[in-house]
Structure formats: C-alpha cells, structure tokens
Design an enzyme around this catalytic site. Structure first.
Site, mmCIF file in Angstrom:
data_model
loop_
_atom_site.group_PDB
_atom_site.id
_atom_site.type_symbol
_atom_site.label_atom_id
_atom_site.label_comp_id
_atom_site.label_asym_id
_atom_site.label_seq_id
_atom_site.Cartn_x
_atom_site.Cartn_y
_atom_site.Cartn_z
ATOM 1 C CB CYS A 123 -16.435 27.127 6.816
ATOM 2 S SG CYS A 123 -16.549 28.923 7.067
ATOM 3 C CG HIS B 138 -12.434 27.109 3.927
ATOM 4 N ND1 HIS B 138 -13.597 26.645 3.340
ATOM 5 C CD2 HIS B 138 -12.799 28.186 4.673
ATOM 6 C CE1 HIS B 138 -14.614 27.405 3.710
ATOM 7 N NE2 HIS B 138 -14.158 28.347 4.515
ATOM 8 C CD GLU C 123 -12.612 23.851 1.414
ATOM 9 O OE1 GLU C 123 -13.465 24.766 1.435
ATOM 10 O OE2 GLU C 123 -12.103 23.372 2.441
#
Length: 235
Positions: A86, A203, A205
């Site tokens: 990002c 994302h 994660e």
C-alpha cells in the site's frame, strides 16, 4: 532469515506485518525506525501501509529521503528482498525502485473493501506458494491506489512479466468491472526486472491470521520462507 519492518511517523500497518512474521511464522523480526541507516543485518525489508510523514506533498514523496529508505535502496541493489504494501508501494515508486506511480482512485474515493486478485506469475519467492492463475482475496484500503505508467513502461512491464497481481472477478476474469480503482491493465502488484522488489496495493498481512477468516495473504510470506533461489528474470 531476519525481517525488518520500517516504521515512519504515520505508519499504521507496521505492527500488523510484524505480527504475521514474528508471531504467526516465528521469524526474527525487528522494527526499523525511519532514522536508521544500517540495515545490513536484515534479509528482507518490508515497507508497510499507512501515511508516511502524513503523506504531505504526495504519498511517499517525503519517505523516499529517509535514512532507512536510502539503506533500503542499497539493500535492493544487492539483490536482497524488499516488499512495499500500500503506502509502501507508493514509497517504492517514489524512490525509483519500481516504475510508474500511484494516483488518486478513479472515482476519487477512499476504498476499503475485499477484492479478488489473479496471480500472474509463480516463479518468484513472493508468489511461489500460489498456483499460476489462482484467484485470491485480499483487503484493500487506499485513496491513491490507481497504478499509472506511460505506454512504454507499461509495455515493458507486460513483456518482462513484472505484473504479479491483477484485479479480477471471482472467476479470474480481468475486466473493467473488476478494476476497483482504475489502475492501468488492472495492475495490483508489480516487481522490478530482477524480481527481488515487490510493490502491491492490497494487504496480504490482513489476510494471514486464521482468526480473521482468510489466509490467502499468508502464502505470500510463506513463499519467501521457502527459499530465495527463485529470484530472477522471467525465463
């Protein structure tokens, strides 16, 4: 293998990444303050999402001048792995480690959603735990995630196989309707020519902990742990 997560003033996804690497995957991980200049102890550097330095001027424009980012450039030039998620992707383009730029989303709105992505290449550490053509679902949260590059750069990205992820629909079809932010060629993530630097807007994660109900992103990090031997240009 030792991981480093860069922390800028305004970063807000740094702890998320560290939790995945340290707590879920049991890897040595340290937080790297933006003023640090010696990152020689690290094997993999991750630039997380957030709003580095408040994203004043332009997303990532100030972060590129930080000592930690200058050390990251040297790290990448040595062929070591660097990942930007990002805001981290925006920083990598500003620093010249990846081509192109991230612009305001097509509809000029911040988007927080889950999107389908098509995995385009699986011969790199970043994607080797996936199958080519596999459709995965990852969260997005950005206002300036529209990938742009001039025609020559875009052609080179496609010819060199540097596009690793594209926005698609649930069936894997890459269409205008599945393009959430107006990115050219539905680009969600790219690598450099050598394959050791990855930037992506979604994302991974945030889709790694089983407690969240989606672990599609975890395979990206697990792929890195499988070994570094797959880094290289498209064959």
């Amino acid at each position: 293998m030792k991981f480093g997560v860069i922390v800028f003033p305004g970063s807000n996804c740094d702890r998320d990444v560290a939790m995945v690497m340290r707590d879920l995957l049991n890897q040595p991980t340290r937080m790297v303050w933006h003023e640090e200049s010696d990152l020689s102890d690290l094997d993999v550097i991750i630039i997380p999402g957030g709003f580095s330095y408040g994203d004043y001027l332009r997303c990532g424009a100030i972060a590129r001048f930080s000592p930690a980012l200058q050390a990251t450039v040297r790290h990448a030039e040595q062929g070591k792995l660097v990942m930007g998620i990002c805001n981290g992707f925006q920083v990598l383009t500003e620093a010249g480690l990846l081509p192109g730029a991230l612009m305001r989303n097509r509809d000029l709105h911040f988007i927080c959603d889950r999107v389908s992505l098509k995995v385009e290449r699986t011969d790199l550490p970043w994607t080797q735990a996936y199958q080519k053509g596999q459709v995965i679902t990852l969260p997005i949260a950005h206002g300036e995630g529209c990938y742009y590059a001039d025609a020559d750069t875009l052609s080179a990205l496609e010819a060199n196989g540097q596009v690793l992820f594209r926005y698609c629909d649930a069936s894997g079809a890459v269409t205008a309707a599945s393009n959430c932010n107006g990115s050219l060629n539905n680009i969600a993530g790219i690598c450099n020519c050598q394959g050791n630097v990855l930037g992506m807007m979604p994302h991974p994660e945030r889709a790694s902990d089983p407690a969240l109900g989606n672990t599609d992103g975890r395979k990206l990090f697990e792929g890195v742990l499988l070994g570094l031997g797959a880094v290289g240009a498209k064959g």
